[in-house]
Write a protein that holds these residues in place. Sequence first.
Motif, PDB file in Angstrom:
ATOM      1  N   GLU A  23       1.177  -1.024   0.072  1.00  0.00           N
ATOM      2  CA  GLU A  23      -0.422   0.058  -0.285  1.00  0.00           C
ATOM      3  C   GLU A  23       0.775   1.071  -0.369  1.00  0.00           C
ATOM      4  N   LYS A  24       1.853   0.997   0.807  1.00  0.00           N
ATOM      5  CA  LYS A  24       3.029   2.245   1.168  1.00  0.00           C
ATOM      6  C   LYS A  24       3.436   2.158  -0.982  1.00  0.00           C
ATOM      7  N   VAL A  25       3.806   1.440  -1.198  1.00  0.00           N
ATOM      8  CA  VAL A  25       4.359   1.849  -3.053  1.00  0.00           C
ATOM      9  C   VAL A  25       3.592   2.271  -3.583  1.00  0.00           C
ATOM     10  N   ARG A  26       2.166   1.923  -3.744  1.00  0.00           N
ATOM     11  CA  ARG A  26       0.589   2.486  -3.475  1.00  0.00           C
ATOM     12  C   ARG A  26       0.602   3.972  -3.737  1.00  0.00           C
ATOM     13  N   GLU A  27       0.324   3.920  -2.852  1.00  0.00           N
ATOM     14  CA  GLU A  27       0.170   5.520  -2.473  1.00  0.00           C
ATOM     15  C   GLU A  27       1.750   6.669  -2.871  1.00  0.00           C
ATOM     16  N   PHE A  28       2.951   6.283  -3.115  1.00  0.00           N
ATOM     17  CA  PHE A  28       3.978   6.918  -3.351  1.00  0.00           C
ATOM     18  C   PHE A  28       3.319   6.793  -5.056  1.00  0.00           C
ATOM     19  N   ALA A  29       3.087   6.036  -5.054  1.00  0.00           N
ATOM     20  CA  ALA A  29       3.065   5.694  -7.082  1.00  0.00           C
ATOM     21  C   ALA A  29       1.545   7.154  -6.748  1.00  0.00           C
ATOM     22  N   ARG A  30       0.511   7.029  -6.579  1.00  0.00           N
ATOM     23  CA  ARG A  30       0.363   8.263  -6.596  1.00  0.00           C
ATOM     24  C   ARG A  30       0.514   9.394  -6.714  1.00  0.00           C
ATOM     25  N   ALA A  31       0.785   9.605  -5.205  1.00  0.00           N
ATOM     26  CA  ALA A  31       1.374  10.340  -5.707  1.00  0.00           C
ATOM     27  C   ALA A  31       2.293  11.456  -6.377  1.00  0.00           C
ATOM     28  N   VAL A  32       3.783  10.702  -6.624  1.00  0.00           N
ATOM     29  CA  VAL A  32       4.253  11.337  -7.910  1.00  0.00           C
ATOM     30  C   VAL A  32       3.572  10.697  -9.417  1.00  0.00           C
ATOM     31  N   PHE A  33       2.126  11.060  -9.304  1.00  0.00           N
ATOM     32  CA  PHE A  33       2.017  10.425 -10.888  1.00  0.00           C
ATOM     33  C   PHE A  33       2.722   9.351 -11.855  1.00  0.00           C
ATOM     34  N   THR A  35       1.892   6.268 -13.007  1.00  0.00           N
ATOM     35  CA  THR A  35       0.672   5.416 -14.020  1.00  0.00           C
ATOM     36  C   THR A  35       0.845   4.193 -13.968  1.00  0.00           C
ATOM     37  N   ASP A  36       1.981   3.561 -14.239  1.00  0.00           N
ATOM     38  CA  ASP A  36       2.408   2.469 -14.654  1.00  0.00           C
ATOM     39  C   ASP A  36       1.458   1.267 -14.046  1.00  0.00           C
ATOM     40  N   PRO A  37       0.975   0.190 -14.230  1.00  0.00           N
ATOM     41  CA  PRO A  37       0.162  -0.556 -13.521  1.00  0.00           C
ATOM     42  C   PRO A  37       0.626  -1.439 -12.838  1.00  0.00           C
ATOM     43  N   GLY A  49       7.431 -10.075 -14.781  1.00  0.00           N
ATOM     44  CA  GLY A  49       8.460 -10.634 -13.509  1.00  0.00           C
ATOM     45  C   GLY A  49       8.810 -10.190 -12.565  1.00  0.00           C
ATOM     46  N   TYR A  50       7.704  -9.400 -11.819  1.00  0.00           N
ATOM     47  CA  TYR A  50       8.363  -9.303 -10.629  1.00  0.00           C
ATOM     48  C   TYR A  50       7.679  -9.524  -9.443  1.00  0.00           C
ATOM     49  N   PRO A  51       7.782 -10.403  -8.051  1.00  0.00           N
ATOM     50  CA  PRO A  51       6.748 -10.557  -6.928  1.00  0.00           C
ATOM     51  C   PRO A  51       6.035 -10.000  -6.640  1.00  0.00           C
ATOM     52  N   ASP A  52       5.799  -9.046  -7.247  1.00  0.00           N
ATOM     53  CA  ASP A  52       5.059  -7.556  -6.287  1.00  0.00           C
ATOM     54  C   ASP A  52       5.419  -6.511  -7.021  1.00  0.00           C
ATOM     55  N   VAL A  53       4.317  -5.628  -6.739  1.00  0.00           N
ATOM     56  CA  VAL A  53       4.632  -4.260  -7.390  1.00  0.00           C
ATOM     57  C   VAL A  53       6.014  -3.507  -7.161  1.00  0.00           C
ATOM     58  N   VAL A  54       5.758  -2.671  -8.005  1.00  0.00           N
ATOM     59  CA  VAL A  54       7.401  -2.160  -8.390  1.00  0.00           C
ATOM     60  C   VAL A  54       6.889  -0.545  -7.690  1.00  0.00           C
ATOM     61  N   ALA A  55       8.094  -0.108  -6.981  1.00  0.00           N
ATOM     62  CA  ALA A  55       7.855   1.191  -6.346  1.00  0.00           C
ATOM     63  C   ALA A  55       8.537   2.037  -7.426  1.00  0.00           C
ATOM     64  N   PRO A  56       7.944   2.900  -7.850  1.00  0.00           N
ATOM     65  CA  PRO A  56       8.407   3.982  -8.244  1.00  0.00           C
ATOM     66  C   PRO A  56      10.163   4.746  -8.612  1.00  0.00           C
ATOM     67  N   PRO A  57      11.204   4.889  -9.240  1.00  0.00           N
ATOM     68  CA  PRO A  57      12.634   4.990  -9.127  1.00  0.00           C
ATOM     69  C   PRO A  57      12.289   5.867  -7.664  1.00  0.00           C
ATOM     70  N   THR A  58      12.335   7.274  -7.582  1.00  0.00           N
ATOM     71  CA  THR A  58      11.978   8.049  -6.218  1.00  0.00           C
ATOM     72  C   THR A  58      11.692   7.702  -5.240  1.00  0.00           C
TER      73      THR A  58
END
Length: 148
Positions: A23-33, A35-37, A49-58
């Motif tokens: 959920e932290k990754v999802r929240e951060f993704a929304r905060a920095v726009f 939008t990649d699934p 090929g990832y085990p779970d959601v991928v955090a944006p680079p920042t």
Amino acid sequence: MPVNPELLGREFPPTPPYLVGREKVREFARAVFATDPQHTDVDAAVALGYPDVVAPPTFAMVVQDLTMQQLLAEPDSGIVLERAIHAEQRFRYSRPIVAGDELVARLRVTGVRAIGKGAMVTSEADITDAAGAHVVTAVSVLLIGGDE
């Protein structure tokens, strides 16, 4: 007090482990726009090929902030937060951060350069996973204004 030039080369102890939550990754993704699934949808991340959601680079800043708090708490640093500007940020990734990672960061000050009455302070936080493998190095430059 001016920025202490003896900060150069100083290393700080490792941070406590930081567990990257989905959920932290999802929240951060929304905060920095971001939008990649892959940042919000587990199935999309797994399909890549990832085990779970991928955090944006920042997202690495979330973990790096723990190390920056160590630096800012140094009583002899001469860094006054009210006169600090975050001037630059860079990342060198070995692999993406994904939900479920348990990350530890270790900061070292790699540059202190006087500029007039102020200074530029460069630090690098090496962020590793639970196995000790490098994930990312986050490089920050703080511009610290001098006394009036």
